[in-house]
Design an enzyme around this catalytic site. Sequence first.
Site, PDB file in Angstrom:
ATOM      1  N   GLU A   1     -25.005  -9.724  10.989  1.00  0.00           N
ATOM      2  CA  GLU A   1     -25.563 -10.897  11.651  1.00  0.00           C
ATOM      3  C   GLU A   1     -26.232 -11.832  10.639  1.00  0.00           C
ATOM      4  OE1 GLU A   1     -28.386 -11.984  15.483  1.00  0.00           O
ATOM      5  OE2 GLU A   1     -28.114  -9.897  14.884  1.00  0.00           O
TER       6      GLU A   1
ATOM      7  N   ARG B   1     -24.435   8.061  11.268  1.00  0.00           N
ATOM      8  CA  ARG B   1     -24.217   8.801  12.517  1.00  0.00           C
ATOM      9  C   ARG B   1     -22.766   9.181  12.748  1.00  0.00           C
ATOM     10  NH1 ARG B   1     -27.948   4.767  13.650  1.00  0.00           N
ATOM     11  NH2 ARG B   1     -26.246   3.567  14.518  1.00  0.00           N
TER      12      ARG B   1
END
Length: 155
Positions: free
Chosen positions: A77, A40
């Site tokens: 994560e 993006r």
Amino acid sequence: MFQDITTLLLDTKAFKDTIDLFVERYRDQNISVVASVEARGFIFGPPIALAIGAKFVPMRKPKKLPGEVISEEYSLEYGTDKIEMHVGAVQTGERALVIDDFIATGGTLCAAIKLLERVGVTVVECACVIELPELKGRAKLGGKPLFVLVEGGGA
């Protein structure tokens, strides 16, 4: 609620205004490189680079760029990932803007900064359309300035 730029892209005036705000901020900062992380970030980087007279440097996931690359690993994560940039895409002493659609944990922007600085580029600033401040990504940028247009919440 998922934070997303899709509605912005569907509104041509809002999308143009967003690009114009970034262009106005960076037009006179002697920036020679606009770098973006896939995917993006690629929506915002090229039009800003063209408008300010800078080259666009894509930073991609592993094995997406042809030819010789350098890479930087960053933490997720659950695990790690890498971004890559073409060898020779930037030169020592150039001034760069790193732009992405949003900053959450800051891992990809941090990796982009490290990759550019490793080859002698000065990262002037990072810029994002949206920041999710509760995820504290700004703290990972090592004191680099971060410009954001919208502060999100409730990720």
